[in-house]
Write a protein that holds these residues in place. Sequence first.
Motif, PDB file in Angstrom:
ATOM      1  N   VAL A  55       0.816  -1.213   0.000  1.00 49.40           N
ATOM      2  CA  VAL A  55       0.000   0.000   0.000  1.00 49.40           C
ATOM      3  C   VAL A  55       0.852   1.265   0.000  1.00 49.40           C
ATOM      4  CG1 VAL A  55      -2.051  -1.035   1.036  1.00 49.40           C
ATOM      5  CG2 VAL A  55      -0.212  -0.217   2.524  1.00 49.40           C
ATOM      6  N   ASP A  56       2.129   1.138   0.312  1.00 47.28           N
ATOM      7  CA  ASP A  56       3.009   2.302   0.277  1.00 47.28           C
ATOM      8  C   ASP A  56       3.402   2.675  -1.143  1.00 47.28           C
ATOM      9  OD1 ASP A  56       4.403  -0.127   0.115  1.00 47.28           O
ATOM     10  OD2 ASP A  56       6.255   0.763   0.899  1.00 47.28           O
ATOM     11  N   ASP A 170      -7.743 -12.079  -0.467  1.00 46.62           N
ATOM     12  CA  ASP A 170      -7.441 -10.644  -0.429  1.00 46.62           C
ATOM     13  C   ASP A 170      -8.674  -9.852  -0.015  1.00 46.62           C
ATOM     14  OD1 ASP A 170      -4.826 -11.061  -1.247  1.00 46.62           O
ATOM     15  OD2 ASP A 170      -5.297 -10.803  -3.375  1.00 46.62           O
ATOM     16  N   MET A 171      -9.826 -10.222  -0.586  1.00 45.22           N
ATOM     17  CA  MET A 171     -11.043  -9.505  -0.234  1.00 45.22           C
ATOM     18  C   MET A 171     -11.458  -9.793   1.203  1.00 45.22           C
ATOM     19  SD  MET A 171     -13.204  -7.315  -0.815  1.00 45.22           S
ATOM     20  CE  MET A 171     -12.586  -6.953  -2.442  1.00 45.22           C
ATOM     21  N   LYS A 172     -11.217 -10.990   1.675  1.00 45.35           N
ATOM     22  CA  LYS A 172     -11.515 -11.313   3.070  1.00 45.35           C
ATOM     23  C   LYS A 172     -10.693 -10.429   4.000  1.00 45.35           C
ATOM     24  CE  LYS A 172     -13.143 -13.966   6.482  1.00 45.35           C
ATOM     25  NZ  LYS A 172     -12.368 -13.513   7.641  1.00 45.35           N
ATOM     26  N   PHE A 173      -9.411 -10.256   3.678  1.00 46.80           N
ATOM     27  CA  PHE A 173      -8.556  -9.368   4.475  1.00 46.80           C
ATOM     28  C   PHE A 173      -9.083  -7.938   4.417  1.00 46.80           C
ATOM     29  CE2 PHE A 173      -5.075  -6.348   4.793  1.00 46.80           C
ATOM     30  CZ  PHE A 173      -4.421  -6.755   5.947  1.00 46.80           C
ATOM     31  N   PRO A 180     -12.857  -0.800   1.166  1.00 50.81           N
ATOM     32  CA  PRO A 180     -13.625  -1.066  -0.057  1.00 50.81           C
ATOM     33  C   PRO A 180     -12.719  -1.610  -1.156  1.00 50.81           C
ATOM     34  CG  PRO A 180     -13.159   1.262   0.093  1.00 50.81           C
ATOM     35  CD  PRO A 180     -12.564   0.627   1.325  1.00 50.81           C
ATOM     36  N   GLY A 181     -12.458  -2.889  -1.123  1.00 50.34           N
ATOM     37  CA  GLY A 181     -11.554  -3.482  -2.089  1.00 50.34           C
ATOM     38  C   GLY A 181     -10.126  -3.476  -1.596  1.00 50.34           C
ATOM     39  N   CYS A 182      -9.221  -3.974  -2.433  1.00 48.46           N
ATOM     40  CA  CYS A 182      -7.828  -4.079  -2.025  1.00 48.46           C
ATOM     41  C   CYS A 182      -6.945  -4.105  -3.265  1.00 48.46           C
ATOM     42  CB  CYS A 182      -7.603  -5.351  -1.211  1.00 48.46           C
ATOM     43  SG  CYS A 182      -7.906  -6.853  -2.174  1.00 48.46           S
ATOM     44  N   PRO A 191      -3.397  -2.247  -9.448  1.00 47.42           N
ATOM     45  CA  PRO A 191      -4.251  -1.275  -8.754  1.00 47.42           C
ATOM     46  C   PRO A 191      -5.454  -1.941  -8.100  1.00 47.42           C
ATOM     47  CG  PRO A 191      -4.702  -1.235 -11.100  1.00 47.42           C
ATOM     48  CD  PRO A 191      -3.539  -2.168 -10.913  1.00 47.42           C
ATOM     49  N   ASN A 192      -6.151  -1.168  -7.301  1.00 43.74           N
ATOM     50  CA  ASN A 192      -7.380  -1.621  -6.643  1.00 43.74           C
ATOM     51  C   ASN A 192      -8.534  -1.510  -7.641  1.00 43.74           C
ATOM     52  OD1 ASN A 192      -9.612  -2.112  -5.057  1.00 43.74           O
ATOM     53  ND2 ASN A 192      -9.168  -0.547  -3.532  1.00 43.74           N
ATOM     54  N   LEU A 193      -8.808  -2.577  -8.370  1.00 43.08           N
ATOM     55  CA  LEU A 193      -9.852  -2.549  -9.400  1.00 43.08           C
ATOM     56  C   LEU A 193     -11.256  -2.509  -8.808  1.00 43.08           C
ATOM     57  CD1 LEU A 193      -8.378  -5.157 -11.926  1.00 43.08           C
ATOM     58  CD2 LEU A 193      -8.197  -2.669 -11.991  1.00 43.08           C
ATOM     59  N   TYR A 194     -11.384  -2.820  -7.537  1.00 40.20           N
ATOM     60  CA  TYR A 194     -12.707  -2.854  -6.906  1.00 40.20           C
ATOM     61  C   TYR A 194     -13.327  -1.465  -6.778  1.00 40.20           C
ATOM     62  CZ  TYR A 194     -11.700  -7.712  -5.710  1.00 40.20           C
ATOM     63  OH  TYR A 194     -11.411  -9.058  -5.773  1.00 40.20           O
TER      64      TYR A 194
END
Length: 387
Positions: A55-56, A170-173, A180-182, A191-194
């Motif tokens: 995420v950094d 990943d979505m569970k985490f 909202p997504g990951c 990228p976070n496509l969600y």
Amino acid sequence: MTFQTLKKYAAPYYRNLGGWRTRRKILVIESDDWGSIRMPSRQVYERCLKAGYPVDRTWYERYDSLLSEDDLELLFGVLSSFRDAEGRHPVITANVIVGNPDFAAIEKSDFQNYHYEPITETFQRYPKHHRCWSLWQEGQRHGVLMPQFHGREHLNVAMFMSALRDGNPDMKFAFDNRMPGCIPKGPQRGPNLYVETTRFRSKAEKAAVLDATLEGLDLFENLFGFRSRTFIPTNYVWSSDFNAAVRHAGVEAYQGMRLMKEQQSAGTSHPVRRRLGDRNDFGQFYLVRNANFEPSQSAEPRLRAVDRCLHDIQAAFQMGKPAIISCHRLNFCGFIDEANRDQNLKALKAMLTAVLRKWPNVEFVTSEEMLDILKSTPREGQGASWA
């Protein structure tokens, strides 16, 4: 001057070719993502890093979150310290996400049904945000904030719920940490496509996207007491098949970039070029962003963003265009990293100081007011025209 330097200098002028023109020095600041939760807290950010999620390396996961009470008060303080020749403050057109996932209700349904909550409830769940709704209203009263519609949520509901039902780790985490997504980890990093709200992969998903958009427009009116006359689709992805329905719902203009993404039924998209003042078959105008103030989206020193933005503004004015600045919310967010907010507010002060010094006749207006200016200009009007 090298070719690359020349290209970088000329690009803002090229972006302003064609479309509506004026001799007025009009400046609009459009800021997306207000109301979206994105990265919930510094603690969740650190938890993501520990779990191996990079995420950094992504600006939005690194900095973006709900603006706190401190963030809002400091931003409004900067804006209210400047006035144009007519006595108006620089005003943020805040493009609002009106809801966020209701994680508890989704979990209670055993992940079978999606639920959302309005942003007024989201604010109450966060530790430094209980007064944010009243601060938004105060910003409106003082002329430094003008809300417009961005979406019901900044989330692709179909992808989100499908991943949860499939037990995607990943979505569970992400869900357990109220994100909202990951972004994925491992070799499939990306990228976070969600968060791509308006993408669809079937007729059913397409219908759901439109229903959510129309419901979001109604919720916007319930929250703010007026219809949103402009709209910026999330991630600049949209289907022109929706234009008639949202026009009927009160949307008279789209905000966006020079190149927007026309959504296809298979989940793909293709670029569509827009010019300021263009209109579609339903009479909706297009407002085209031609300047950037996005210091958080660069590893360069923050003041470099000031120079780039001033060059964009100068090109716009020299080409007879209003300067419509893209400036996402993450630039003002200090809830995850206070240094991000503090450095960018200094840059914002420097940019506004330079604008007023160089163009003392500049006019600070909202996107909605820019729409009214376009509507009131005859095809061959005094001081403005189409090319």
